[in-house]
Every structure is written in structure tokens, then in C-alpha cells.
Design a protein around this motif. Structure first.
Motif, PDB file in Angstrom:
ATOM      1  N   LYS A  79     -33.103 -87.988  51.153  1.00 36.38           N
ATOM      2  CA  LYS A  79     -32.885 -87.027  51.697  1.00 36.38           C
ATOM      3  C   LYS A  79     -34.070 -86.080  52.217  1.00 36.38           C
ATOM      4  O   LYS A  79     -34.626 -85.184  53.255  1.00 36.38           O
ATOM      5  CB  LYS A  79     -31.433 -86.402  52.327  1.00 36.38           C
ATOM      6  N   TRP A  80     -33.904 -85.026  51.190  1.00 33.28           N
ATOM      7  CA  TRP A  80     -35.401 -84.424  50.864  1.00 33.28           C
ATOM      8  C   TRP A  80     -37.023 -85.012  51.447  1.00 33.28           C
ATOM      9  O   TRP A  80     -37.714 -84.265  51.988  1.00 33.28           O
ATOM     10  CB  TRP A  80     -35.655 -83.790  49.250  1.00 33.28           C
ATOM     11  N   SER A 114     -36.599 -85.444  55.017  1.00 34.65           N
ATOM     12  CA  SER A 114     -37.237 -83.846  55.742  1.00 34.65           C
ATOM     13  C   SER A 114     -38.476 -83.201  55.875  1.00 34.65           C
ATOM     14  O   SER A 114     -38.855 -83.183  56.721  1.00 34.65           O
ATOM     15  CB  SER A 114     -36.368 -82.626  55.091  1.00 34.65           C
ATOM     16  N   ARG A 115     -39.446 -84.210  54.911  1.00 38.80           N
ATOM     17  CA  ARG A 115     -40.456 -83.426  53.900  1.00 38.80           C
ATOM     18  C   ARG A 115     -41.788 -84.777  54.769  1.00 38.80           C
ATOM     19  O   ARG A 115     -42.474 -84.313  56.182  1.00 38.80           O
ATOM     20  CB  ARG A 115     -40.900 -83.696  52.818  1.00 38.80           C
ATOM     21  N   PRO A 158     -40.327 -87.613  57.987  1.00 39.58           N
ATOM     22  CA  PRO A 158     -39.943 -88.341  58.569  1.00 39.58           C
ATOM     23  C   PRO A 158     -39.954 -89.487  58.807  1.00 39.58           C
ATOM     24  O   PRO A 158     -39.476 -90.709  59.010  1.00 39.58           O
ATOM     25  CB  PRO A 158     -39.963 -87.454  60.259  1.00 39.58           C
TER      26      PRO A 158
END
Length: 265
Positions: free
Chosen positions: A98-99, A102-103, A105
Motif C-alpha cells: 500500500k505504501w 501511495s508513492r 500509483p
């Protein structure tokens, strides 16, 4: 005394497992555009969630009279061990992915992040749980052959020294083969878990974390059953050998399709 042939087999097996994640990374990095940070993140996930958080949880549960009493029941112990391993590692894998998303897409359009995380995660496990432990036993074996092992543990309890000698007596070329099977299978399974979770995230599945926790727990059952002394080691390793081969074949097929630009389904 540990025979020279046994020491050579153990050293060879250790080198094979030590090289496995490095060779895999170097071979797949250019083909799938794996970023170094993805592998490093996988290493961090295993180190934090498996070696720190999971062990801290075990320490709390085993140190609590109430919960430790529950674990006397073999069935509870097996379920606990399998579920906790799946929960800690897969939550870590999920948060890491997920990280990354988020960084970046656009990372979901690539297959490299899953491979990088899997190689880092599985490689850290191979080195921390496998290579470093095996090197320790090789050193102990050399010291025992020189007759200096007991002197190095002069301040240790006699019971602990006796356990070390018992383990050394059990070492054999077969032990080296079992070590390769266990660690290679674990590495392949970590790649499989990462590929599955990444694919589910690409499909925007809301059940990715739950599915992976359940899958990891199921895969961990043979090891938990062995730790509870409900099945022999050879039976647990046989299961992991079969699972490792199946997952390896599925991964090869999946990533060949990905490299060719065809749908993975």
C-alpha cells in the motif's frame, strides 16, 4: 565428531541458499524493472514484522500464565502458531505494498514490485532463519571436531551444552538436503504470497489481506504440526516440497505471461 563429508554438504547447502535470493534478484531485476527499494522494503517487512513484532507477541503470550496455559492444548498451539505467522507477515506485506502504491500509483501497472518485495522478504527469511543459523552450527561442528567446543561454552548450563552436542550428532548429508528443501520452498512460497497479494491489489480486491492471512496460515500448518510433535519432520518437509514445486510452476507461468504482455488470468 562431525564428518568432513557432512561439513562439506552443510557448507554447500548454506552457500546455495545464501546465493538463491541474490541470483534471483540479479536475474529478474532488468527483465521486470525491479527497483532496489522494493527488495529493501521486503527485507524490512520480514525483519520488523516476523523477527520483532511476531517474536514480541510470542514472548507476551508464552509469558502470560493464562494464554500459555491455553497453548498446552496441541490443537490451540497449532492454530495459534499458524495464524500469528500469517497475520504478522501478511499485514506487513500489505502495508508495504500500500505504501508503494501511495508513492507511485503507476506501480500497479508493473509486476516488478511484487517480485522485489517477495525476493526481499523471502531472501531475508532465507538469510536470517537459514544461512546465519546454519553457519552457527557449522562453526560449532568445527569447534567440536577440534575438541574446543565445551571450552567456548564454559559458562553455559550443562543442559544447553548437551543439547548442542545432540544436535551436532544428528547432522548428516541428509540434513543438508532437508535444509535446502525447507529454505528453497519457503523462498518460493514468499514469492507466491507477494505475487498473489499484488495481483489482488491490481484487481482492487477488498479481500486481499484476509485471503493472504488465511493462505499463509494454511501453509504454516505443517510446520506448526511438527512443532507440536503431531507429525514427523519428513512429513512436513514433503508437504513443503510439493507446495514449493507447484507454486514455482505457477509463478513461472504467471510471469512468463506478464513478460509477454498477455493477461495473467
Amino acid at each position: 565428531m562431525v564428518s568432513v563429508s557432512t561439513l562439506l554438504c552443510l557448507a554447500f547447502a548454506t552457500l546455495v541458499i545464501a546465493a538463491m535470493p541474490i541470483v534471483t534478484y540479479r536475474k529478474l531485476r532488468p527483465r521486470f524493472n525491479i527497483a532496489p527499494r522494493e527488495a529493501i522494503l521486503g527485507i524490512g517487512v520480514f525483519a520488523l514484522f516476523a523477527m520483532v513484532i511476531e517474536r514480541a507477541l510470542h514472548g507476551f503470550v508464552l509469558g502470560n500464565p493464562l494464554t500459555s496455559g491455553w497453548l498446552v492444548n496441541p490443537a490451540v498451539f497449532v492454530v495459534y502458531g499458524a495464524v500469528v505467522a500469517g497475520l504478522c507477515e501478511e499485514v506487513g506485506r500489505f502495508l508495504a505494498m500500500k505504501w508503494l502504491i501511495s508513492r507511485e500509483p503507476g506501480a500497479l501497472d508493473r509486476h516488478g514490485p511484487a517480485l522485489g518485495l517477495g525476493i526481499g522478504h523471502g531472501g531475508a527469511e532465507a538469510w536470517i532463519v537459514g544461512v546465519l543459523v546454519q553457519v552457527q552450527w557449522i562453526v560449532y561442528a568445527v569447534l567440536a571436531n577440534r575438541g574446543t567446543l565445551d571450552a567456548h561454552f564454559a559458562n553455559a548450563p550443562l543442559e544447553a551444552i548437551a543439547r548442542i552436542h545432540l544436535v551436532l550428532l544428528s547432522l548428516s548429508p541428509v540434513s543438508a538436503g532437508i535444509f535446502i528443501i525447507e529454505r528453497a520452498s519457503a523462498f518460493v512460497l514468499q514469492l507466491g504470497f507477494s505475487a498473489l497479494m499484488w495481483q489482488m491489489l491490481r484487481e482492487r480486491s477488498r479481500h486481499a489481506l484476509g485471503v493472504l492471512i488465511a493462505a499463509h496460515a494454511l501453509v504454516g500448518l505443517p510446520a506448526a504440526l511438527f512443532q507440536a510433535r503431531l507429525v514427523p519432520l519428513i512429513a512436513a518437509d514433503a508437504v513443503y516440497l510439493v507446495l514449493g514445486v507447484i507454486v514455482a510452476m505457477a509463478l513461472v507461468r504467471y510471469y512468463r505471461r506478464a513478460a509477454a504482455g498477455r493477461p495473467s488470468a
